[in-house]
Design a protein around this motif. Sequence first.
Motif, PDB file in Angstrom:
ATOM      1  N   GLY A 191      22.938  35.073  29.784  1.00  0.00           N
ATOM      2  CA  GLY A 191      21.566  35.155  29.306  1.00  0.00           C
ATOM      3  C   GLY A 191      21.417  34.838  27.837  1.00  0.00           C
ATOM      4  N   GLY A 192      22.549  34.572  27.155  1.00  0.00           N
ATOM      5  CA  GLY A 192      22.511  34.226  25.735  1.00  0.00           C
ATOM      6  C   GLY A 192      22.925  35.382  24.848  1.00  0.00           C
ATOM      7  N   SER A 193      23.793  35.109  23.869  1.00  0.00           N
ATOM      8  CA  SER A 193      24.263  36.166  22.966  1.00  0.00           C
ATOM      9  C   SER A 193      23.126  36.732  22.125  1.00  0.00           C
ATOM     10  CB  SER A 193      25.375  35.630  22.058  1.00  0.00           C
ATOM     11  OG  SER A 193      26.519  35.296  22.813  1.00  0.00           O
ATOM     12  N   ALA A 194      22.248  35.858  21.628  1.00  0.00           N
ATOM     13  CA  ALA A 194      21.145  36.338  20.793  1.00  0.00           C
ATOM     14  C   ALA A 194      20.269  37.314  21.566  1.00  0.00           C
ATOM     15  CB  ALA A 194      20.315  35.164  20.279  1.00  0.00           C
ATOM     16  N   ALA A 195      19.990  36.999  22.818  1.00  0.00           N
ATOM     17  CA  ALA A 195      19.172  37.894  23.641  1.00  0.00           C
ATOM     18  C   ALA A 195      19.887  39.219  23.899  1.00  0.00           C
ATOM     19  CB  ALA A 195      18.819  37.215  24.959  1.00  0.00           C
ATOM     20  N   SER A 196      21.198  39.165  24.141  1.00  0.00           N
ATOM     21  CA  SER A 196      21.974  40.386  24.393  1.00  0.00           C
ATOM     22  C   SER A 196      21.981  41.292  23.161  1.00  0.00           C
ATOM     23  CB  SER A 196      23.406  40.029  24.790  1.00  0.00           C
ATOM     24  OG  SER A 196      23.440  39.293  25.991  1.00  0.00           O
ATOM     25  N   ILE A 197      22.155  40.688  21.995  1.00  0.00           N
ATOM     26  CA  ILE A 197      22.169  41.475  20.752  1.00  0.00           C
ATOM     27  C   ILE A 197      20.793  42.066  20.487  1.00  0.00           C
ATOM     28  CG2 ILE A 197      22.480  41.326  18.249  1.00  0.00           C
ATOM     29  CD1 ILE A 197      24.604  39.132  18.851  1.00  0.00           C
ATOM     30  N   ALA A 198      19.746  41.303  20.756  1.00  0.00           N
ATOM     31  CA  ALA A 198      18.389  41.820  20.570  1.00  0.00           C
ATOM     32  C   ALA A 198      18.140  43.032  21.462  1.00  0.00           C
ATOM     33  CB  ALA A 198      17.368  40.725  20.855  1.00  0.00           C
ATOM     34  N   ARG A 199      18.635  42.980  22.703  1.00  0.00           N
ATOM     35  CA  ARG A 199      18.478  44.129  23.607  1.00  0.00           C
ATOM     36  C   ARG A 199      19.248  45.335  23.079  1.00  0.00           C
ATOM     37  NH1 ARG A 199      18.824  40.065  27.603  1.00  0.00           N
ATOM     38  NH2 ARG A 199      21.063  40.410  27.860  1.00  0.00           N
ATOM     39  N   LEU A 200      20.462  45.116  22.572  1.00  0.00           N
ATOM     40  CA  LEU A 200      21.240  46.223  22.006  1.00  0.00           C
ATOM     41  C   LEU A 200      20.493  46.853  20.835  1.00  0.00           C
ATOM     42  CD1 LEU A 200      24.006  47.770  21.794  1.00  0.00           C
ATOM     43  CD2 LEU A 200      24.677  46.015  20.135  1.00  0.00           C
ATOM     44  N   ILE A 201      19.935  46.043  19.982  1.00  0.00           N
ATOM     45  CA  ILE A 201      19.201  46.563  18.820  1.00  0.00           C
ATOM     46  C   ILE A 201      18.002  47.388  19.273  1.00  0.00           C
ATOM     47  CG2 ILE A 201      17.725  45.866  16.886  1.00  0.00           C
ATOM     48  CD1 ILE A 201      19.675  43.503  16.468  1.00  0.00           C
ATOM     49  N   ARG A 202      17.245  46.871  20.249  1.00  0.00           N
ATOM     50  CA  ARG A 202      16.053  47.596  20.702  1.00  0.00           C
ATOM     51  C   ARG A 202      16.401  48.939  21.340  1.00  0.00           C
ATOM     52  NH1 ARG A 202      13.879  42.377  21.634  1.00  0.00           N
ATOM     53  NH2 ARG A 202      11.926  42.142  20.468  1.00  0.00           N
ATOM     54  N   SER A 203      17.503  48.989  22.054  1.00  0.00           N
ATOM     55  CA  SER A 203      17.832  50.209  22.796  1.00  0.00           C
ATOM     56  C   SER A 203      18.610  51.223  21.974  1.00  0.00           C
ATOM     57  CB  SER A 203      18.639  49.857  24.049  1.00  0.00           C
ATOM     58  OG  SER A 203      19.888  49.273  23.706  1.00  0.00           O
ATOM     59  N   LYS A 204      19.347  50.766  20.927  1.00  0.00           N
ATOM     60  CA  LYS A 204      20.264  51.672  20.239  1.00  0.00           C
ATOM     61  C   LYS A 204      19.993  51.842  18.746  1.00  0.00           C
ATOM     62  CE  LYS A 204      22.982  52.394  23.834  1.00  0.00           C
ATOM     63  NZ  LYS A 204      23.110  53.737  24.471  1.00  0.00           N
ATOM     64  N   SER A 205      19.199  50.968  18.148  1.00  0.00           N
ATOM     65  CA  SER A 205      19.037  51.031  16.694  1.00  0.00           C
ATOM     66  C   SER A 205      18.114  52.168  16.279  1.00  0.00           C
ATOM     67  CB  SER A 205      18.480  49.713  16.154  1.00  0.00           C
ATOM     68  OG  SER A 205      18.189  49.827  14.775  1.00  0.00           O
ATOM     69  N   VAL A 206      18.470  52.796  15.178  1.00  0.00           N
ATOM     70  CA  VAL A 206      17.611  53.835  14.630  1.00  0.00           C
ATOM     71  C   VAL A 206      16.371  53.220  13.993  1.00  0.00           C
ATOM     72  CG1 VAL A 206      18.745  53.885  12.357  1.00  0.00           C
ATOM     73  CG2 VAL A 206      17.653  55.962  13.235  1.00  0.00           C
ATOM     74  N   ARG A 207      16.459  51.942  13.598  1.00  0.00           N
ATOM     75  CA  ARG A 207      15.315  51.219  13.033  1.00  0.00           C
ATOM     76  C   ARG A 207      15.267  49.838  13.685  1.00  0.00           C
ATOM     77  NH1 ARG A 207      17.633  54.170   8.954  1.00  0.00           N
ATOM     78  NH2 ARG A 207      19.183  52.520   8.601  1.00  0.00           N
ATOM     79  N   PRO A 208      14.836  49.770  14.944  1.00  0.00           N
ATOM     80  CA  PRO A 208      14.937  48.515  15.698  1.00  0.00           C
ATOM     81  C   PRO A 208      14.154  47.355  15.088  1.00  0.00           C
ATOM     82  CG  PRO A 208      13.679  50.171  16.913  1.00  0.00           C
ATOM     83  CD  PRO A 208      14.321  50.870  15.774  1.00  0.00           C
ATOM     84  N   ALA A 209      12.960  47.597  14.578  1.00  0.00           N
ATOM     85  CA  ALA A 209      12.165  46.496  14.020  1.00  0.00           C
ATOM     86  C   ALA A 209      12.864  45.889  12.805  1.00  0.00           C
ATOM     87  CB  ALA A 209      10.766  46.990  13.654  1.00  0.00           C
ATOM     88  N   ARG A 210      13.384  46.743  11.938  1.00  0.00           N
ATOM     89  CA  ARG A 210      14.070  46.254  10.740  1.00  0.00           C
ATOM     90  C   ARG A 210      15.325  45.484  11.108  1.00  0.00           C
ATOM     91  NH1 ARG A 210      18.121  49.681   7.222  1.00  0.00           N
ATOM     92  NH2 ARG A 210      19.213  49.156   9.145  1.00  0.00           N
ATOM     93  N   ASP A 211      16.119  46.043  12.033  1.00  0.00           N
ATOM     94  CA  ASP A 211      17.384  45.401  12.390  1.00  0.00           C
ATOM     95  C   ASP A 211      17.157  44.087  13.140  1.00  0.00           C
ATOM     96  OD1 ASP A 211      18.900  47.284  11.144  1.00  0.00           O
ATOM     97  OD2 ASP A 211      19.542  48.321  12.960  1.00  0.00           O
ATOM     98  N   LEU A 212      16.125  44.048  13.984  1.00  0.00           N
ATOM     99  CA  LEU A 212      15.843  42.807  14.699  1.00  0.00           C
ATOM    100  C   LEU A 212      15.402  41.714  13.726  1.00  0.00           C
ATOM    101  CD1 LEU A 212      15.800  41.511  17.461  1.00  0.00           C
ATOM    102  CD2 LEU A 212      13.424  42.238  17.724  1.00  0.00           C
ATOM    103  N   ALA A 213      14.605  42.089  12.729  1.00  0.00           N
ATOM    104  CA  ALA A 213      14.199  41.116  11.717  1.00  0.00           C
ATOM    105  C   ALA A 213      15.399  40.637  10.904  1.00  0.00           C
ATOM    106  CB  ALA A 213      13.137  41.738  10.798  1.00  0.00           C
ATOM    107  N   GLN A 214      16.306  41.567  10.578  1.00  0.00           N
ATOM    108  CA  GLN A 214      17.522  41.188   9.843  1.00  0.00           C
ATOM    109  C   GLN A 214      18.368  40.218  10.656  1.00  0.00           C
ATOM    110  OE1 GLN A 214      19.152  42.055   6.847  1.00  0.00           O
ATOM    111  NE2 GLN A 214      21.310  42.370   7.285  1.00  0.00           N
ATOM    112  N   PHE A 215      18.510  40.477  11.937  1.00  0.00           N
ATOM    113  CA  PHE A 215      19.310  39.615  12.797  1.00  0.00           C
ATOM    114  C   PHE A 215      18.681  38.229  12.914  1.00  0.00           C
ATOM    115  CE2 PHE A 215      20.405  38.300  17.288  1.00  0.00           C
ATOM    116  CZ  PHE A 215      21.691  37.881  16.978  1.00  0.00           C
ATOM    117  N   ALA A 216      17.373  38.179  13.141  1.00  0.00           N
ATOM    118  CA  ALA A 216      16.681  36.894  13.255  1.00  0.00           C
ATOM    119  C   ALA A 216      16.779  36.104  11.952  1.00  0.00           C
ATOM    120  CB  ALA A 216      15.213  37.127  13.628  1.00  0.00           C
ATOM    121  N   ARG A 217      16.607  36.785  10.838  1.00  0.00           N
ATOM    122  CA  ARG A 217      16.679  36.130   9.536  1.00  0.00           C
ATOM    123  C   ARG A 217      18.083  35.575   9.289  1.00  0.00           C
ATOM    124  NH1 ARG A 217      12.955  36.615   5.419  1.00  0.00           N
ATOM    125  NH2 ARG A 217      11.890  38.196   6.676  1.00  0.00           N
ATOM    126  N   THR A 218      19.110  36.332   9.691  1.00  0.00           N
ATOM    127  CA  THR A 218      20.483  35.892   9.499  1.00  0.00           C
ATOM    128  C   THR A 218      20.805  34.682  10.359  1.00  0.00           C
ATOM    129  OG1 THR A 218      21.142  38.176   9.009  1.00  0.00           O
ATOM    130  CG2 THR A 218      22.901  36.621   9.504  1.00  0.00           C
TER     131      THR A 218
END
Length: 342
Positions: free
Chosen positions: A176-203
Motif C-alpha cells: 500500500g506504500g511506505s508513505a501511507a503506512s507511516i502516515a497511519r502509524l503517526i495517526r494511530s500512535k503519535s502524541v501530536r499526530p497533526a504536527r508529526d504528519l506535517a513534519q513527515f510530509a515536509r521532509t
Amino acid sequence: MAILAHCGRECIGDVLVWYTDDEPAPTELGYSPLALDELAGIVRGLPESSAENASSRLSLAGTQNKIGLAHNPNLDFEHGWLRPKGLAATTHLLKTSYLRDLSEIEYLCMSAAAGCGIAVARTHLLALPTPTLAVERFDRNANVVGGVLRVERRHQEDLAQALSLTPGSKYAELPGGSAASIARLIRSKSVRPARDLAQFARTLLFCYAIGNCDAHLKNYSIILEASKRDGEPLIALTPVYDLVSTTRYPRFSRELAMAIGGVRAIDDVDPAALTNLANDLGITKAALQKIARDILDNAAGAIGAAGDGAYGPVFDSTPYVADDLVEEMGPRLEVLDTFCIG
C-alpha cells in the motif's frame, strides 16, 4: 550477540549490552577532556576512529565513518570535547567520509531543512585535517550540573524497527506504500499526530527537492513519550537526520528509497505523483501544495545562507558547494512549482 557484548555499552537509544559475568560497576562513569589535536588524530582515518570506538565499546550503524564523543554544552566547538569512560553516554556523533564534500553537503542540507521548518538534529562543521561533521544526538539529554556533565539516554527506534522490519528491508516499499503506512502509524500512535504528519510530509518533499534518494525507513525515527493511549505509550517523530543530496554523486542510484505517489525514479516524479502523495498521506492537495511552496520559497536561500556561514562556521569551499547544490536542485524545484500552481 557476541559482537554486541563487546561493542554494546553505548548503542543507539537507551540500550546497554554486556555479558552477565562482565557487568559494569556503577562507578564506571565519567569523562576525560579531549584536546583539539587529540580529536584531529582520532578522525584522521578509519584505523584511528575504529580504535577509539573499540576502546569505548561503541556500537554505531551506517555507511559513514562515525565516532561517538561527548561535548560540554557550555563551551564552543573548538573546546569542551570529552571522551566517555565506562558507561558514560556520548552526546555527539562525528562523521567523516571518503566522498568529496559530503560533510559540507550534509551540513548544508540539514541547515536548509531547518530553514524550511523541519525539526532537525543540530550540526556543526569542524575545521579538522579531515572534514568532519558533528551531529548532536537527539536520543540524549545533556546538562551540566555543578560543573559535571550529566547525560541521560532516551529510548528511540527507527521506522524499520517500529514497523517490525529487519534492517535488510529498510528499502522495501510496504504494502500500500511506505508513505501511507507511516502516515497511519503517526495517526494511530503519535502524541501530536497533526504536527508529526506535517513534519513527515515536509521532509519527504524536502528530500525530493535536494535529491536525497537514500531516505529509507531507518532514516526516520520515533521516540517514546510518557503519555499513553489505551494503555500503550505514544510516540513522536524525532528530529530529522542524515539529510544528504545523493544525486550530487553520479555513482549513486536515482531510485528513491521511498516512493513518492507510487513513483520510485526521482526523475520521473511529476505533479500527478505529488497529488497521489497527498492522497497517500491522507491530507488535501492544498495542504501539500502549501508545504511545497514553503520549500520553494526557502530551500535554495537557506542553502546559500548556510554556505555563507549564517548558521555557523564553514570551510572556504562551502559557498561553492552550496552553489552547486542549488543548481542541481533546479529541475525538481520546477516540478514543485508546477505542482503548486496546478
